[in-house]
Scaffold this motif. Structure first.
Motif, mmCIF file in Angstrom:
data_model
loop_
_atom_site.group_PDB
_atom_site.id
_atom_site.type_symbol
_atom_site.label_atom_id
_atom_site.label_comp_id
_atom_site.label_asym_id
_atom_site.label_seq_id
_atom_site.Cartn_x
_atom_site.Cartn_y
_atom_site.Cartn_z
ATOM 1 N N VAL A 1 0.872 -1.181 0.000
ATOM 2 C CA VAL A 1 0.000 0.000 0.000
ATOM 3 C C VAL A 1 0.905 1.225 0.000
ATOM 4 O O VAL A 1 1.557 1.533 1.001
ATOM 5 N N LEU A 2 0.941 1.928 -1.143
ATOM 6 C CA LEU A 2 1.798 3.093 -1.303
ATOM 7 C C LEU A 2 1.041 4.175 -2.072
ATOM 8 O O LEU A 2 -0.189 4.117 -2.164
ATOM 9 N N SER A 3 1.745 5.114 -2.633
ATOM 10 C CA SER A 3 1.081 6.231 -3.316
ATOM 11 C C SER A 3 0.202 5.759 -4.462
ATOM 12 O O SER A 3 -0.804 6.396 -4.784
ATOM 13 N N TRP A 4 0.555 4.637 -5.085
ATOM 14 C CA TRP A 4 -0.282 4.121 -6.166
ATOM 15 C C TRP A 4 -1.671 3.696 -5.661
ATOM 16 O O TRP A 4 -2.615 3.605 -6.437
ATOM 17 N N SER A 5 -1.770 3.444 -4.355
ATOM 18 C CA SER A 5 -3.073 3.116 -3.779
ATOM 19 C C SER A 5 -3.992 4.331 -3.765
ATOM 20 O O SER A 5 -5.212 4.199 -3.911
ATOM 21 N N ASN A 6 -3.427 5.529 -3.583
ATOM 22 C CA ASN A 6 -4.225 6.759 -3.700
ATOM 23 C C ASN A 6 -4.799 6.898 -5.100
ATOM 24 O O ASN A 6 -5.940 7.342 -5.270
ATOM 25 N N VAL A 7 -4.003 6.525 -6.111
ATOM 26 C CA VAL A 7 -4.477 6.620 -7.499
ATOM 27 C C VAL A 7 -5.668 5.699 -7.709
ATOM 28 O O VAL A 7 -6.656 6.073 -8.360
ATOM 29 N N PHE A 8 -5.601 4.487 -7.171
ATOM 30 C CA PHE A 8 -6.755 3.578 -7.275
ATOM 31 C C PHE A 8 -7.983 4.191 -6.608
ATOM 32 O O PHE A 8 -9.088 4.151 -7.156
ATOM 33 N N SER A 9 -7.790 4.773 -5.419
ATOM 34 C CA SER A 9 -8.921 5.382 -4.708
ATOM 35 C C SER A 9 -9.540 6.518 -5.509
ATOM 36 O O SER A 9 -10.760 6.682 -5.516
ATOM 37 N N VAL A 10 -8.712 7.297 -6.185
ATOM 38 C CA VAL A 10 -9.234 8.355 -7.047
ATOM 39 C C VAL A 10 -10.046 7.745 -8.186
ATOM 40 O O VAL A 10 -11.104 8.266 -8.562
ATOM 41 N N GLY A 11 -9.580 6.630 -8.734
ATOM 42 C CA GLY A 11 -10.334 5.963 -9.793
ATOM 43 C C GLY A 11 -11.713 5.532 -9.332
ATOM 44 O O GLY A 11 -12.708 5.713 -10.047
ATOM 45 N N VAL A 12 -11.792 4.967 -8.119
ATOM 46 C CA VAL A 12 -13.094 4.542 -7.594
ATOM 47 C C VAL A 12 -13.994 5.752 -7.361
ATOM 48 O O VAL A 12 -15.190 5.727 -7.663
ATOM 49 N N LEU A 13 -13.426 6.823 -6.817
ATOM 50 C CA LEU A 13 -14.221 8.024 -6.568
ATOM 51 C C LEU A 13 -14.751 8.611 -7.872
ATOM 52 O O LEU A 13 -15.924 8.992 -7.970
ATOM 53 N N MET A 14 -13.906 8.651 -8.910
ATOM 54 C CA MET A 14 -14.347 9.162 -10.210
ATOM 55 C C MET A 14 -15.406 8.244 -10.822
ATOM 56 O O MET A 14 -16.352 8.714 -11.452
ATOM 57 N N TRP A 15 -15.241 6.951 -10.635
ATOM 58 C CA TRP A 15 -16.274 6.014 -11.097
ATOM 59 C C TRP A 15 -17.613 6.311 -10.411
ATOM 60 O O TRP A 15 -18.658 6.340 -11.053
ATOM 61 N N SER A 16 -17.578 6.541 -9.106
ATOM 62 C CA SER A 16 -18.807 6.811 -8.362
ATOM 63 C C SER A 16 -19.505 8.070 -8.865
ATOM 64 O O SER A 16 -20.724 8.085 -9.042
ATOM 65 N N LEU A 17 -18.740 9.136 -9.084
ATOM 66 C CA LEU A 17 -19.345 10.391 -9.524
ATOM 67 C C LEU A 17 -19.867 10.293 -10.947
ATOM 68 O O LEU A 17 -20.927 10.848 -11.268
ATOM 69 N N SER A 18 -19.162 9.606 -11.811
ATOM 70 C CA SER A 18 -19.606 9.513 -13.197
ATOM 71 C C SER A 18 -20.780 8.558 -13.357
ATOM 72 O O SER A 18 -21.649 8.755 -14.219
ATOM 73 N N MET A 19 -20.855 7.537 -12.499
ATOM 74 C CA MET A 19 -21.960 6.582 -12.560
ATOM 75 C C MET A 19 -23.077 6.929 -11.579
ATOM 76 O O MET A 19 -24.102 6.252 -11.549
ATOM 77 N N LEU A 20 -22.892 7.989 -10.778
ATOM 78 C CA LEU A 20 -23.858 8.376 -9.738
ATOM 79 C C LEU A 20 -24.186 7.190 -8.843
ATOM 80 O O LEU A 20 -25.340 6.853 -8.596
ATOM 81 N N ARG A 21 -23.134 6.588 -8.345
ATOM 82 C CA ARG A 21 -23.313 5.354 -7.613
ATOM 83 C C ARG A 21 -22.293 5.240 -6.493
ATOM 84 O O ARG A 21 -21.155 5.692 -6.647
ATOM 85 N N ALA A 22 -22.684 4.687 -5.377
ATOM 86 C CA ALA A 22 -21.761 4.430 -4.280
ATOM 87 C C ALA A 22 -21.553 2.935 -4.137
ATOM 88 O O ALA A 22 -22.493 2.154 -4.305
ATOM 89 N N ARG A 23 -20.340 2.547 -3.850
ATOM 90 C CA ARG A 23 -20.026 1.126 -3.708
ATOM 91 C C ARG A 23 -19.414 0.924 -2.326
ATOM 92 O O ARG A 23 -18.212 1.096 -2.127
ATOM 93 N N ASN A 24 -20.233 0.575 -1.348
ATOM 94 C CA ASN A 24 -19.768 0.479 0.029
ATOM 95 C C ASN A 24 -19.510 -0.946 0.500
ATOM 96 O O ASN A 24 -18.826 -1.151 1.489
ATOM 97 N N GLU A 25 -20.064 -1.928 -0.215
ATOM 98 C CA GLU A 25 -19.932 -3.299 0.258
ATOM 99 C C GLU A 25 -18.786 -4.015 -0.446
ATOM 100 O O GLU A 25 -18.307 -3.591 -1.500
ATOM 101 N N GLU A 26 -18.320 -5.101 0.142
ATOM 102 C CA GLU A 26 -17.284 -5.920 -0.468
ATOM 103 C C GLU A 26 -17.866 -6.728 -1.623
ATOM 104 O O GLU A 26 -19.075 -6.947 -1.700
ATOM 105 N N PRO A 27 -16.995 -7.213 -2.531
ATOM 106 C CA PRO A 27 -17.484 -8.142 -3.557
ATOM 107 C C PRO A 27 -18.104 -9.372 -2.890
ATOM 108 O O PRO A 27 -17.660 -9.802 -1.817
ATOM 109 N N PRO A 28 -19.121 -9.956 -3.503
ATOM 110 C CA PRO A 28 -19.748 -11.146 -2.917
ATOM 111 C C PRO A 28 -18.784 -12.322 -2.916
ATOM 112 O O PRO A 28 -17.772 -12.319 -3.633
#
Length: 467
Positions: free
Chosen positions: A329-356
């Motif tokens: 877990v390093l700075s590249w992990s922040n980049v992944f988190s930004v990707g998820v946040l951008m996905w949420s805003l563009s899809m108007l969706r929140a993803r709070n649960e773990e994969p099944p």
């Protein structure tokens, strides 16, 4: 279905497909434009953004009353620090409550009760919050992970926020100061006030409407978050902590809580650098309450980080069942988190649960050195339907790549986004000129403003969304 042009701001979802807006059994957009929610992990219809943690099934009424009393006492308390002088500072309004603290607005007024300045104050009452959850009052106060330096009672949150504050990035909230309260086992942060709310409010607002967030704002947000990542990347080389052997030139700060469904990314005043004749609020990363510092030699990494953050927003390096290569877990992990946040805003969706469980099992069995992208993991963040440019989807996707080395660095991300904005800027200006408001963002404006009278400001109220 043809892909809409990337300059389309609003598109009625029923014109995109005859199928429901969400066809995954979670959230549906019925053809008549009415929303309904199904299943866990999807943001509910908004009736104001609920900042209160807990419910009647997990927190007793007595504990909740204690929280409410603390919030009332908090907003009536003294500021507790010399921020441009302590005179005429008054706690005015509780802005939000969370599991470990309360945030309020403090205003400084003149002799005519005209507002001169507003700041945000976050109070973290560790002993008191232990009582909220039924634990020993000393429990949270003595947890080692709370402290950067336990001997001096320097909270980790304040230290890391102080470090990034001194990097002078306009996309991180300013830390004006902090104070510890030994007797009551608490500390306070004095922060820049952001009058346009946060991304949670934007997400909820557009979720309820038939419109989509303007793509021009999404690129603006993407660039702002990437700049914040640059600030946290190898910060040890720019900030020295000679008394701390764990702090090295390679130290990264990892935020671990970047998500839109909480008050993490705030919207501050415009910077004066608008290019559309209309200025977007300035996105600012805040709340470093779960942040950590680490490097490649940290013996805790990655196992320690598995317990931190919200399940649906954790990066693969944090997830033991998917981290087959023991990536750190390093700075590249922040980049992944930004990707998820951008996905949420563009899809108007929140993803709070773990994969099944089925997806988690497939992640365990399909990840190999010859399949680094791990399609199962990326499938967890579906881009269907997609109403923006292919370039935006592709860049978000690169941030969501399974292996850290396959993601762009924060510096590469900034450069790529700048090029994309430059390529679109002239067209956006033309569209805004031809149809004023096309690229405007529907966001909050705090009712009480500097230069206006504070008369009538309800000291027990909650945030007013519209001015």
């Amino acid at each position: 279905m043809d892909r809409p042009a990337d300059n389309i701001r609003y598109q009625d979802p029923k014109t995109l497909s005859e199928k429901p807006f969400w066809d995954d059994g979670k959230r549906w957009f019925i053809p008549n434009g009415q929303h309904t929610s199904m299943g866990p992990g999807i943001i509910p219809p908004k009736h104001g953004v609920n900042r209160n943690i807990g419910n009647s099934n997990t927190i007793s009424k007595k504990q909740e009353r204690r929280r409410e009393k603390f919030a009332r006492d908090f907003i009536k308390s003294q500021l507790g620090a010399a921020i441009n002088g302590t005179e005429n500072w008054v706690g005015k309004q509780v802005l939000g409550r969370g599991g470990f603290g309360t945030v309020g607005a403090w205003a400084r007024t003149d002799e005519h009760n005209v507002i001169q300045e507003i700041i945000a104050v976050k109070d973290v009452p560790l002993k008191e919050s232990s009582a909220w959850t039924g634990n020993s009052p000393e429990n949270e106060w003595n947890q080692p992970f709370i402290w950067y330096d336990k001997a001096t009672r320097t909270p980790l949150e304040t230290k890391l926020h102080e470090v990034v504050h001194h990097q002078h990035c306009r996309n991180i909230t300013d830390l004006l100061g902090w104070r510890r309260y030994i007797e009551r086992g608490a500390f306070r942060l004095y922060l820049e006030f952001c009058p346009h709310g946060d991304l949670a409010e934007v997400l909820y607002s557009y979720y309820e409407s038939p419109f989509f967030i303007p793509e021009s704002f999404l690129w603006h947000l993407f660039l702002s978050l990437a700049r914040a990542c640059v600030t946290m990347d190898h910060v040890g080389a720019r900030w020295q902590e000679p008394q701390n052997p764990r702090w090295t030139d390679d130290t990264d700060i990892v935020h671990l809580d970047l998500k839109p469904s909480n008050t993490i990314v705030f919207l501050g005043e415009p910077t004066g650098r608008g290019f559309l004749g209309y200025e977007y609020p300035t996105p600012k990363v805040g709340d470093f309450g779960l942040a950590e510092y680490t490097d490649r030699n940290d013996t805790r990494n990655p196992g320690f980080f598995d317990i931190i953050g919200t399940a649906g927003y954790k990066n693969p390096e944090q997830l033991g069942y998917s981290n087959h290569f023991n990536d750190l877990v390093l700075s590249w992990s922040n980049v992944f988190s930004v990707g998820v946040l951008m996905w949420s805003l563009s899809m108007l969706r929140a993803r709070n649960e773990e994969p099944p469980p089925a997806d988690r099992q497939q992640m365990r069995t399909t990840a190999t050195a010859f399949l680094p992208q791990l399609p199962v993991f990326q499938h967890w963040y579906s881009f269907n339907p997609w109403v923006y440019s292919q370039a935006l989807q592709d860049l978000i996707t690169t941030c969501l790549r399974y292996r850290p080395n396959d993601r762009p660095t924060s510096w590469q991300l900034v450069a790529t986004i700048r090029n994309q904005i430059q390529a679109r800027e002239d067209r956006w200006i033309q569209e805004q000129s031809a149809s004023p408001g096309t690229h405007n963002l529907d966001c909050s404006q705090f009712k009480w403003r500097v230069g206006h009278s504070a008369t009538g400001w309800d000291e027990t109220g909650i945030r007013t969304r519209r001015g």
